[in-house]
Every structure is written in structure tokens, then in C-alpha cells.
Design an enzyme around this catalytic site. Structure first.
Site, PDB file in Angstrom:
ATOM      1  N   SER A 221      84.601  -9.566  42.598  1.00 14.64           N
ATOM      2  CA  SER A 221      83.139  -9.717  42.623  1.00 14.64           C
ATOM      3  C   SER A 221      82.796 -11.197  42.611  1.00 14.64           C
ATOM      4  O   SER A 221      83.233 -11.927  41.721  1.00 14.64           O
ATOM      5  CB  SER A 221      82.523  -9.069  41.385  1.00 14.64           C
ATOM      6  OG  SER A 221      82.874  -7.719  41.348  1.00 14.64           O
TER       7      SER A 221
ATOM      8  N   GLU B 125      80.606 -15.815  39.882  1.00  9.72           N
ATOM      9  CA  GLU B 125      81.510 -15.476  38.785  1.00  9.72           C
ATOM     10  C   GLU B 125      82.751 -16.383  38.771  1.00  9.72           C
ATOM     11  O   GLU B 125      83.176 -16.827  37.709  1.00  9.72           O
ATOM     12  CB  GLU B 125      81.910 -14.001  38.934  1.00  9.72           C
ATOM     13  CG  GLU B 125      82.613 -13.438  37.730  1.00  9.72           C
ATOM     14  CD  GLU B 125      82.992 -11.971  37.926  1.00  9.72           C
ATOM     15  OE1 GLU B 125      82.083 -11.131  38.050  1.00  9.72           O
ATOM     16  OE2 GLU B 125      84.189 -11.678  37.959  1.00  9.72           O
TER      17      GLU B 125
ATOM     18  N   ARG C 259      81.214 -11.305  31.074  1.00 17.66           N
ATOM     19  CA  ARG C 259      81.972 -12.264  31.904  1.00 17.66           C
ATOM     20  C   ARG C 259      81.872 -13.683  31.333  1.00 17.66           C
ATOM     21  O   ARG C 259      81.733 -14.666  32.068  1.00 17.66           O
ATOM     22  CB  ARG C 259      81.485 -12.269  33.357  1.00 17.66           C
ATOM     23  CG  ARG C 259      81.628 -10.967  34.051  1.00 17.66           C
ATOM     24  CD  ARG C 259      83.104 -10.561  34.219  1.00 17.66           C
ATOM     25  NE  ARG C 259      83.179  -9.316  34.952  1.00 17.66           N
ATOM     26  CZ  ARG C 259      83.092  -8.110  34.378  1.00 17.66           C
ATOM     27  NH1 ARG C 259      82.986  -7.990  33.068  1.00 17.66           N
ATOM     28  NH2 ARG C 259      83.145  -7.017  35.101  1.00 17.66           N
TER      29      ARG C 259
END
Ligand SMILES: Cc1cc2nc3c(=O)[nH]c(=O)nc-3n(C[C@H](O)[C@H](O)[C@H](O)COP(=O)(O)OP(=O)(O)OC[C@H]3O[C@@H](n4cnc5c(N)ncnc54)[C@H](O)[C@@H]3O)c2cc1C
Length: 339
Positions: free
Chosen positions: A236, A331, A165
Site C-alpha cells: 500500500s 506510507e 502505521r
């Protein structure tokens, strides 16, 4: 190029938060870039932010600068060699529609990344990933404009420094490069990745193809994740933390069921599991909460503000820290003005 003032971003972020941009413009053609950059140079005190589908953003505050909404459209089959087919897409293309289009062209490689919201241009930012595949697995190169100079540059796979990520554009030079096109190399002899929990069961007995796998992924995602059109969310909300082998061993002793995967230099554990163990699944404070089927997904049940969601997130972070000594990292990009 039309620059608008005090522009609502409510329909442009998947949390559905009522935020606005002090200035806003849509970039439909690369030719329009020069005038936007000139306007930005005439307003040197204003921050600039690129926006795609707004599916990885949390607006705690309004954005006090210029938001450039990237709408560049184009898709092209570039050709092939013995091993790969090369495909290019402009940054404003919808990611999922692009994935399905590659499948319609007889290509494979992106099927596990089906139904991820957002745009092609934002996908390299955090090296999107799902069901055992990451963008970097099919990435060839991208073209980006240096916002400081207007120079257009190509970035190879190595130069993008993709991680979990993460990328060069997210953590090393955030905000400097406007990604305008991305080129993918898709294998002519694909190795299907179907080992991920739930995928194999969904595919049981079916003859595998990119389309069949994509359909299965779509159906799994629809059953597990909230549709932002119905419940605001950004997927998420926390990255899976990577902890040291020592901390992992200590946690495993105290919590034998804790999941973990070896990573370079550490062990990745499941943020969703940690949050679930702290009792947050389906919890709600006003209109901010976690999704009842997935503790890792923070949601806006309707009228939550960005500050409500952020406060809720802080509560989750604090309780996971208190119980496990593990620090969760958000995130999405959090837009928060200094107090
Ligand atoms: C229901 C749901 C499920 C999700 N599932 C996944 C998943 O499985 N895997 C996953 O990895 N992510 C997932 N996400 C997160 C999100 O979809 C991805 O991160 C997506 O790539 C974000 O794209 P976007 O166009 O919406 O980016 P935005 O939210 O608009 O922007 C994200 C970041 O990229 C920057 N940016 C946007 N466009 C450009 C550009 N052209 N050039 C330079 N910078 C740019 C922005 O400034 C910002 O920093 C999910 C989100 C939702 C809502």
C-alpha cells in the site's frame, strides 16, 4: 567490516529501483557494530540509514550517506507463563519466515500477518498490520542501539508508542535507534481474528488453527497483491486517511458509498476507495502506475525511476485532494535529497 562505495540498491528495494548508496555495509553480527559506528563517527557529515528488506522504501534519489544493511539472524523460544509464550527474533530475520517458524513451534498470534515482506527489525517501525491484526497486539519489548552513543536499551510496548502505521521510531526519533531484537508474547489461548472481508469466506468449514489461517491469508494476499519479484512495488503506497467527524459527515452526504471506521478523534476512510473513485486503478504513465487489482498499490512495470513513481504519486495525491479535499500521506519512507 567492509564499507563499499557507490553500492547498487536495485536488488535491495522491492520497487526494483535503480538507486545506490554512497557507502554501504552489511551488519551480520552485533559485534560488528562498533567498527561501523566508529567509521560513521569519523564521517560526521554523512547521514546513516538502516535498511532491512527495502519493502517500505521509495528511492527518488540515490542515498548520499552510509546504508547499514541489517542482517542479524537468530530466533529463540524464551519460555512461557500461564497466558503467553515468549519468542525472540533478531532484526535481520525475514518476517514471514519468522511467522511460519512460530507456527511450526505450535504458537499462534502472528498468523494474520503472514506474507508481509521485510524483516523483523523493521516491523515495529510502522507497527505492521493486516487483516485486523497489528504487530503491537503480540509485541512484548524490543532492544535497540542508540546510534549516537552505542547504548543498548529496551523499549516496552508503551515506550514504542505504536499507532496506525506509526511508532516512536518512525515519527518521534527517526533514524536514531537501530532495532536489534524484538520479543513477542503469543497467547496460549488465541482468539482467532477471522472477521476481515474475504478471510471468513476462505476459511469456511475449516477447523481453525494458526496454520490454516496463515495459509488462507497467504492465498488471499497472493491473489490480490503483486509479487515484488515480478512487479516492483512497496505494498500500500498511501495510509488510510483519518479525517474529522465534520469532514466525514460532509463527504458522506456527497458520496454515500464512502467507507469509514470510527477512530480515536476521527474517522478512518479507505485511501484505495478514494483513489479508485478518481479513476486511477490500473492507470499507467510510462512504467509507473497503479496495480490493476488494487488502486492503493503503486507499481514499477519495469524501468520506472524513483522520480517517475514519485511524480505519479503526486498526481494521485492532487486528484484525491481536488475531488475529496482529503490529503493522502505516503506510507513508505521516501528518500529524496534536498534540491
Ligand atoms: C507486496 C507488499 C505487501 C505489503 N503489505 C504490508 C501489509 O500488509 N502491512 C504492512 O504494515 N506493511 C506492508 N508492506 C510494507 C512493508 O513490507 C513493511 O513495512 C515491512 O515491515 C518493511 O520491512 P523492511 O525490512 O523491508 O523495511 P525497509 O523497507 O528496509 O525499511 C523501512 C523503514 O524501517 C527502517 N529500518 C529497517 N530496519 C531497521 C532496524 N533494524 N532498525 C531501525 N530501523 C530500521 C528503515 O530505515 C526505514 O525507515 C508491504 C510491502 C510489500 C512490498
Amino acid at each position: 567490516m567492509q564499507i563499499r562505495e557507490n553500492y547498487s540498491l536495485k536488488g535491495l528495494n522491492t520497487f526494483g529501483l535503480d538507486a545506490s548508496a554512497r557507502y554501504f555495509c552489511s551488519l551480520h553480527k552485533l559485534g560488528g557494530l562498533r567498527s561501523v559506528m566508529q567509521w560513521a563517527q569519523e564521517h560526521p557529515d554523512l547521514a546513516v540509514m538502516f535498511l532491512g528488506g527495502g519493502s517500505n522504501m521509495l528511492f527518488v534519489d540515490n542515498f548520499p550517506g552510509l546504508v547499514v544493511h541489517v542482517r542479524l539472524q537468530d530466533r529463540e523460544m524464551l519460555g512461557q507463563d500461564n497466558d503467553y509464550v515468549y519468542v525472540r527474533a533478531a532484526a535481520g530475520e525475514n518476517w514471514h519466515e519468522f511467522v511460519r517458524w512460530t507456527i511450526d513451534q505450535g504458537c499462534a498470534g502472528l498468523e494474520n500477518l503472514s506474507l508481509i515482506p521485510g524483516t523483523v527489525g523493521a516491523a515495529p517501525m510502522q507497527n505492521i498490520g493486516a487483516y485486523g491484526v497489528e504487530l503491537k497486539d503480540c509485541f512484548y519489548e524490543l532492544q535497540a542501539v542508540d546510534w549516537r552513543t552505542g547504548e543498548i536499551r529496551e523499549f516496552s510496548l508503551e515506550e514504542c508508542r505504536f499507532g496506525y502505521r506509526d511508532s516512536y521510531f518512525k515519527s518521534v526519533e527517526a533514524g536514531r535507534w537501530l532495532i536489534v531484537t524484538v520479543v513477542f508474547r503469543l497467547p496460549r489461548n488465541p482468539q482467532w481474528k477471522t472477521d476481515y472481508a474475504g478471510v471468513r469466506e476462505q476459511l469456511d468449514g475449516k477447523e481453525l488453527s494458526a496454520r490454516i489461517i496463515s495459509d488462507a491469508i497467504i492465498s488471499i494476499r497472493q491473489s490480490k497483491l503483486p509479487n515484488p519479484a515480478q512487479i516492483g512495488n512497496a505494498g500500500s503506497f498511501f495510509k488510510n486517511p483519518v479525517i474529522s467527524p465534520q469532514q466525514w459527515a460532509a463527504l458522506k452526504e456527497r458520496f454515500p458509498a464512502i467507507p469509514g471506521w470510527q477512530q480515536d478523534g476521527g474517522v478512518k476512510t479507505s485511501a484505495g476507495w478514494l483513489i479508485d473513485q478518481c479513476g486511477w486503478k490500473g492507470k499507467r504513465d510510462g512504467d509507473a502506475g497503479t496495480y490493476d487489482k488494487h488502486a492503493l498499490v503503486l507499481v514499477n512495470h519495469g524501468e520506472a525511476t524513483g522520480a517517475d513513481v514519485w511524480r505519479f504519486a503526486q498526481g494521485v495525491i492532487a486528484s484525491v485532494q481536488g475531488r475529496f479535499g482529503v490529503e493522502l500521506e505516503p506510507e513508505p519512507r521516501v528518500i529524496q535529497n534536498a534540491a
